[in-house]
Design a protein around this motif. Structure first.
Motif, mmCIF file in Angstrom:
data_model
loop_
_atom_site.group_PDB
_atom_site.id
_atom_site.type_symbol
_atom_site.label_atom_id
_atom_site.label_comp_id
_atom_site.label_asym_id
_atom_site.label_seq_id
_atom_site.Cartn_x
_atom_site.Cartn_y
_atom_site.Cartn_z
ATOM 1 N N PHE A 41 0.833 -1.203 0.000
ATOM 2 C CA PHE A 41 0.000 0.000 0.000
ATOM 3 C C PHE A 41 0.871 1.258 0.000
ATOM 4 N N SER A 42 1.920 1.261 0.830
ATOM 5 C CA SER A 42 2.796 2.427 0.887
ATOM 6 C C SER A 42 3.630 2.585 -0.373
ATOM 7 N N SER A 48 -0.357 5.332 2.587
ATOM 8 C CA SER A 48 -1.536 4.475 2.718
ATOM 9 C C SER A 48 -1.248 3.245 3.581
ATOM 10 N N TYR A 52 -3.454 2.065 6.712
ATOM 11 C CA TYR A 52 -3.863 0.653 6.842
ATOM 12 C C TYR A 52 -3.512 0.127 8.231
ATOM 13 N N TYR A 65 -1.513 7.495 11.944
ATOM 14 C CA TYR A 65 -1.913 8.440 10.901
ATOM 15 C C TYR A 65 -1.072 9.717 10.887
#
Length: 183
Positions: A41-42, A48, A52, A65
Motif C-alpha cells: 500500500f505504501s 496508505s 492501513y 496516521y
C-alpha cells in the motif's frame, strides 16, 4: 399465508448466512494483518500503509496516521529541490552553450564561462542528491509501514519491568545489575 411465511424464512435464512459470512470476513482480516500488504500500500500510494496500520490497530493504540503529513512533506520538499536544481542546471548549461557559439551573455552577466561550468556542476550534484533524498524518503515510507505492521498486535503488558541497581561484588569490584521481571 404459507407463501408469505416461506418468503419470510427464505429472507431470514439468507440474512443469517450473509451475516455469518461477513462476520467470518471480519474475523479473518483481524487475524491476518499483513506487513506485505502494508508495504505494498505504501509503495503504491505513499502513506496508505500507515493508514492501513492505523485502521487495524486496537482502539487505544491508534497512532499511525500522524506520519502521513510528514511523508508528504518529505516527498514534496525533495521534489521541489530536484525540480529547482534541475531548472538552474539547465539554465547554466544553455547560457554556457549560447556563449560558446558566439552569442552575447544574456542571463548571467556577472559570471564568466568557468563560473557557469562550476555552477552547472554544483546544481547537477545538488539535483542528484535531492533525487537520492526523494528515494530515501519513499523507501523509509515503505519500511516504516512494514515495521509498524509487525507491531499492530504487539502487546506490552504492565507486568514487564527492568530494574537497574549498582552492585558491589567485593571490596574493590563495582558493577551494575539488571533485573528483568516477567509476570
Amino acid at each position: 399465508m404459507h407463501k408469505l411465511l416461506g418468503v419470510f424464512f427464505l429472507v431470514w435464512f439468507s440474512l443469517q448466512v450473509n451475516a455469518q459470512d461477513s462476520l467470518a470476513v471480519v474475523q479473518d482480516t483481524a487475524k491476518t494483518h499483513s506487513w506485505k500488504r502494508a508495504a505494498l500500500f505504501s509503495a503504491v500510494i505513499p502513506g496508505s500503509g500507515q493508514i492501513y496500520n492505523h485502521i487495524a490497530m486496537p482502539k487505544g493504540k491508534k497512532k499511525a496516521y500522524w506520519k502521513v503529513p510528514l511523508i508528504y512533506a518529505g516527498l514534496g520538499a525533495t521534489t521541489y529541490f530536484v525540480v529547482k536544481n534541475n531548472i538552474l542546471k539547465n539554465d547554466f548549461r544553455s547560457e554556457y552553450e549560447s556563449r560558446k557559439i558566439g552569442n552575447a551573455p544574456s542571463n548571467f552577466l556577472e559570471y564568466d564561462d568557468q563560473s557557469l561550468l562550476t555552477l552547472y556542476t554544483t546544481h547537477r550534484n545538488k539535483r542528484d542528491f535531492a533525487i537520492l533524498g526523494l528515494g530515501l524518503v519513499y523507501l523509509l515510507n515503505i519500511v516504516d509501514a512494514a515495521v509498524e505492521a509487525h507491531f499492530v498486535n504487539f502487546d506490552i503488558s504492565e507486568d514487564l519491568s527492568l530494574s537497574i541497581h549498582p552492585t558491589m561484588y567485593n571490596s574493590s569490584s563495582y558493577g551494575v545489575s539488571f533485573q528483568f521481571k516477567f509476570r
